[in-house]
Design a protein around this motif. Sequence first.
Motif, PDB file in Angstrom:
ATOM      1  N   LEU A  98       0.832  -1.202   0.000  1.00 20.64           N
ATOM      2  CA  LEU A  98       0.000   0.000   0.000  1.00 20.64           C
ATOM      3  C   LEU A  98       0.866   1.251   0.000  1.00 20.64           C
ATOM      4  CD1 LEU A  98      -2.759   1.463   0.355  1.00 20.64           C
ATOM      5  CD2 LEU A  98      -2.467   1.164   2.823  1.00 20.64           C
ATOM      6  N   ALA A  99       1.859   1.279   0.885  1.00 21.83           N
ATOM      7  CA  ALA A  99       2.746   2.442   0.967  1.00 21.83           C
ATOM      8  C   ALA A  99       3.629   2.560  -0.267  1.00 21.83           C
ATOM      9  CB  ALA A  99       3.604   2.346   2.228  1.00 21.83           C
ATOM     10  N   LEU A 100       4.188   1.441  -0.704  1.00 23.47           N
ATOM     11  CA  LEU A 100       5.080   1.464  -1.864  1.00 23.47           C
ATOM     12  C   LEU A 100       4.359   1.971  -3.105  1.00 23.47           C
ATOM     13  CD1 LEU A 100       7.825   0.657  -3.174  1.00 23.47           C
ATOM     14  CD2 LEU A 100       6.787  -1.578  -3.634  1.00 23.47           C
ATOM     15  N   ASN A 101       3.157   1.468  -3.340  1.00 21.42           N
ATOM     16  CA  ASN A 101       2.437   1.827  -4.561  1.00 21.42           C
ATOM     17  C   ASN A 101       1.805   3.213  -4.490  1.00 21.42           C
ATOM     18  OD1 ASN A 101       3.015  -0.589  -5.959  1.00 21.42           O
ATOM     19  ND2 ASN A 101       1.425  -1.664  -4.811  1.00 21.42           N
ATOM     20  N   ARG A 102       1.690   3.758  -3.290  1.00 21.39           N
ATOM     21  CA  ARG A 102       1.159   5.113  -3.152  1.00 21.39           C
ATOM     22  C   ARG A 102       2.274   6.154  -3.155  1.00 21.39           C
ATOM     23  NH1 ARG A 102      -2.979   6.317   1.692  1.00 21.39           N
ATOM     24  NH2 ARG A 102      -4.125   4.750   0.492  1.00 21.39           N
ATOM     25  N   TYR A 103       3.372   5.855  -2.480  1.00 25.15           N
ATOM     26  CA  TYR A 103       4.415   6.862  -2.279  1.00 25.15           C
ATOM     27  C   TYR A 103       5.743   6.531  -2.962  1.00 25.15           C
ATOM     28  CZ  TYR A 103       1.229   8.336   1.446  1.00 25.15           C
ATOM     29  OH  TYR A 103       0.129   8.747   2.155  1.00 25.15           O
ATOM     30  N   GLY A 104       5.899   5.306  -3.437  1.00 26.37           N
ATOM     31  CA  GLY A 104       7.190   4.887  -3.974  1.00 26.37           C
ATOM     32  C   GLY A 104       7.631   5.628  -5.219  1.00 26.37           C
ATOM     33  N   TYR A 105       6.665   6.105  -6.017  1.00 25.48           N
ATOM     34  CA  TYR A 105       7.032   6.846  -7.233  1.00 25.48           C
ATOM     35  C   TYR A 105       7.842   8.087  -6.874  1.00 25.48           C
ATOM     36  CZ  TYR A 105       3.404   3.946  -9.366  1.00 25.48           C
ATOM     37  OH  TYR A 105       2.650   2.882  -9.797  1.00 25.48           O
ATOM     38  N   GLY A 106       7.363   8.830  -5.892  1.00 25.74           N
ATOM     39  CA  GLY A 106       8.041  10.060  -5.500  1.00 25.74           C
ATOM     40  C   GLY A 106       9.372   9.829  -4.817  1.00 25.74           C
ATOM     41  N   LEU A 107       9.618   8.597  -4.379  1.00 24.28           N
ATOM     42  CA  LEU A 107      10.871   8.262  -3.702  1.00 24.28           C
ATOM     43  C   LEU A 107      11.854   7.559  -4.637  1.00 24.28           C
ATOM     44  CD1 LEU A 107       9.327   6.976  -0.351  1.00 24.28           C
ATOM     45  CD2 LEU A 107      10.343   9.222  -0.789  1.00 24.28           C
ATOM     46  N   GLY A 108      11.510   7.485  -5.912  1.00 20.41           N
ATOM     47  CA  GLY A 108      12.411   6.884  -6.891  1.00 20.41           C
ATOM     48  C   GLY A 108      12.432   5.369  -6.884  1.00 20.41           C
ATOM     49  N   LEU A 109      11.429   4.750  -6.254  1.00 14.90           N
ATOM     50  CA  LEU A 109      11.438   3.298  -6.108  1.00 14.90           C
ATOM     51  C   LEU A 109      10.647   2.575  -7.190  1.00 14.90           C
ATOM     52  CD1 LEU A 109      11.152   3.185  -2.234  1.00 14.90           C
ATOM     53  CD2 LEU A 109      13.127   2.518  -3.626  1.00 14.90           C
ATOM     54  N   SER A 110      10.231   3.310  -8.209  1.00 19.00           N
ATOM     55  CA  SER A 110       9.578   2.661  -9.347  1.00 19.00           C
ATOM     56  C   SER A 110      10.602   2.117 -10.336  1.00 19.00           C
ATOM     57  CB  SER A 110       8.643   3.644 -10.057  1.00 19.00           C
ATOM     58  OG  SER A 110       9.369   4.757 -10.554  1.00 19.00           O
ATOM     59  N   GLN A 111      11.881   2.354 -10.065  1.00 17.62           N
ATOM     60  CA  GLN A 111      12.941   1.808 -10.913  1.00 17.62           C
ATOM     61  C   GLN A 111      13.286   0.402 -10.431  1.00 17.62           C
ATOM     62  OE1 GLN A 111      16.122   4.452 -12.125  1.00 17.62           O
ATOM     63  NE2 GLN A 111      15.071   6.194 -11.188  1.00 17.62           N
ATOM     64  N   PRO A 112      13.173  -0.598 -11.287  1.00 18.43           N
ATOM     65  CA  PRO A 112      13.285  -1.996 -10.851  1.00 18.43           C
ATOM     66  C   PRO A 112      14.577  -2.346 -10.123  1.00 18.43           C
ATOM     67  CG  PRO A 112      12.319  -1.894 -13.037  1.00 18.43           C
ATOM     68  CD  PRO A 112      12.763  -0.503 -12.709  1.00 18.43           C
ATOM     69  N   HIS A 113      15.706  -1.775 -10.530  1.00 23.79           N
ATOM     70  CA  HIS A 113      16.958  -2.142  -9.855  1.00 23.79           C
ATOM     71  C   HIS A 113      16.967  -1.650  -8.413  1.00 23.79           C
ATOM     72  CE1 HIS A 113      17.871   1.965 -11.213  1.00 23.79           C
ATOM     73  NE2 HIS A 113      18.807   2.007 -10.276  1.00 23.79           N
ATOM     74  N   PRO A 157       3.804   6.253 -12.964  1.00 23.28           N
ATOM     75  CA  PRO A 157       2.776   6.487 -11.947  1.00 23.28           C
ATOM     76  C   PRO A 157       1.404   6.633 -12.589  1.00 23.28           C
ATOM     77  CG  PRO A 157       4.025   8.483 -12.328  1.00 23.28           C
ATOM     78  CD  PRO A 157       4.711   7.401 -13.111  1.00 23.28           C
ATOM     79  N   PRO A 158       0.360   6.300 -11.853  1.00 26.53           N
ATOM     80  CA  PRO A 158      -0.991   6.484 -12.397  1.00 26.53           C
ATOM     81  C   PRO A 158      -1.288   7.961 -12.590  1.00 26.53           C
ATOM     82  CG  PRO A 158      -1.080   5.909 -10.071  1.00 26.53           C
ATOM     83  CD  PRO A 158       0.350   5.748 -10.493  1.00 26.53           C
ATOM     84  N   LYS A 159      -2.071   8.255 -13.607  1.00 30.18           N
ATOM     85  CA  LYS A 159      -2.457   9.642 -13.841  1.00 30.18           C
ATOM     86  C   LYS A 159      -3.433  10.082 -12.757  1.00 30.18           C
ATOM     87  CE  LYS A 159      -1.878   9.475 -18.866  1.00 30.18           C
ATOM     88  NZ  LYS A 159      -2.555   9.622 -20.184  1.00 30.18           N
ATOM     89  N   PRO A 160      -3.239  11.286 -12.216  1.00 27.21           N
ATOM     90  CA  PRO A 160      -4.172  11.759 -11.179  1.00 27.21           C
ATOM     91  C   PRO A 160      -5.576  11.910 -11.742  1.00 27.21           C
ATOM     92  CG  PRO A 160      -2.729  13.534 -11.915  1.00 27.21           C
ATOM     93  CD  PRO A 160      -2.206  12.274 -12.532  1.00 27.21           C
ATOM     94  N   LYS A 161      -6.549  11.529 -10.934  1.00 25.49           N
ATOM     95  CA  LYS A 161      -7.936  11.665 -11.358  1.00 25.49           C
ATOM     96  C   LYS A 161      -8.384  13.111 -11.191  1.00 25.49           C
ATOM     97  CE  LYS A 161      -9.129   6.936 -10.021  1.00 25.49           C
ATOM     98  NZ  LYS A 161      -9.994   6.094  -9.144  1.00 25.49           N
ATOM     99  N   PRO A 162      -9.091  13.653 -12.174  1.00 25.09           N
ATOM    100  CA  PRO A 162      -9.600  15.025 -12.027  1.00 25.09           C
ATOM    101  C   PRO A 162     -10.530  15.123 -10.828  1.00 25.09           C
ATOM    102  CG  PRO A 162      -9.861  14.228 -14.284  1.00 25.09           C
ATOM    103  CD  PRO A 162      -9.473  13.045 -13.450  1.00 25.09           C
ATOM    104  N   GLU A 163     -10.525  16.275 -10.182  1.00 23.51           N
ATOM    105  CA  GLU A 163     -11.404  16.464  -9.037  1.00 23.51           C
ATOM    106  C   GLU A 163     -12.859  16.392  -9.475  1.00 23.51           C
ATOM    107  OE1 GLU A 163     -10.533  20.051  -7.044  1.00 23.51           O
ATOM    108  OE2 GLU A 163      -8.401  19.605  -6.797  1.00 23.51           O
ATOM    109  N   THR A 164     -13.662  15.735  -8.641  1.00 21.52           N
ATOM    110  CA  THR A 164     -15.078  15.571  -8.961  1.00 21.52           C
ATOM    111  C   THR A 164     -15.753  16.920  -9.169  1.00 21.52           C
ATOM    112  OG1 THR A 164     -15.139  13.554  -7.653  1.00 21.52           O
ATOM    113  CG2 THR A 164     -17.248  14.575  -8.168  1.00 21.52           C
ATOM    114  N   SER A 165     -15.412  17.908  -8.321  1.00 22.44           N
ATOM    115  CA  SER A 165     -16.048  19.220  -8.431  1.00 22.44           C
ATOM    116  C   SER A 165     -15.731  19.873  -9.773  1.00 22.44           C
ATOM    117  CB  SER A 165     -15.587  20.126  -7.291  1.00 22.44           C
ATOM    118  OG  SER A 165     -14.178  20.261  -7.310  1.00 22.44           O
ATOM    119  N   ARG A 166     -14.506  19.651 -10.252  1.00 21.41           N
ATOM    120  CA  ARG A 166     -14.124  20.232 -11.532  1.00 21.41           C
ATOM    121  C   ARG A 166     -14.901  19.569 -12.664  1.00 21.41           C
ATOM    122  NH1 ARG A 166      -8.127  19.955 -14.301  1.00 21.41           N
ATOM    123  NH2 ARG A 166      -8.580  21.253 -16.098  1.00 21.41           N
TER     124      ARG A 166
END
Length: 258
Positions: free
Chosen positions: A32-47, A235-244
């Motif tokens: 859960l943490a890796l897939n939510r925050y790992g992109y910003g920490l550079g951990l999406s690189q397989p090595h 990383p997944p594309k951010p979903k547009p805000e519902t209000s927008r």
Amino acid sequence: MPDILTFETLQKITGSIALDSKQARNAQSFLLALNRYGYGLGLSQPHRLAFLLGQVLLENGAFRYDREIWGPTAAQARYDTRTDLGNTPERDGDGYRFRGRTGMQITGRANYRAFTAWVRRLDPTAPDFEADPDAVNLDPWEGLGPLWYWSERGLNPLADRGDIRAVTRRINGGYNHLSERKRWTLRAQLVLLGYGATDLRAFQRAAGLVVDGLPGPKSHAALHAALLTLPPVKPPKPKPETSRIRALLAQFLPWLAD
């Protein structure tokens, strides 16, 4: 978009995990943490991911443990007055209160305080873990423990170099269980490259190496080089805000604005 790491892929590295077990719950917390925050920490690189997994799987027994087993032992009894860990010099229960938790065993008052500050940079709503240490073992915070260790110790550059000894020393302070850390890293590398976790011979054959099934320096270097050629998980594309969305639709469907 794919996750950085799925439960199914993780099981190929660890071996089968019973879905209703504590081990599975601990693994899911990490994912859960890796897939939510790992992109910003550079951990999406397989090595880098392979090197992270090699350390995490050793430290927590392949997700069997998410907190320190408390005796107390003689060493644990001394935690209570370990001022180097930020605990008070009095015997007031700090050792047990700030015992090791999460998959990388955050230990000591100072580390709980530092973890709070780091997590709140990711999510300002995070609890004060120094005030409530047990909250560390709740989602999504528990899975962030290993990511905090990795990030705050600046381990991405060492993983980029393929230097498992340096990574181990920075996490462990020495080289305890280095052979097991190497074994878990090897399993992760093979799986992330599409091989079975123990099928080093198949990789050696494909890489034009001597096919002996032994993870020597040339095999380690070739595995690392092969992983460096893989693109990072996007990383997944951010979903547009519902209000927008509603505002845009209201231009064409006025009743939505009511």
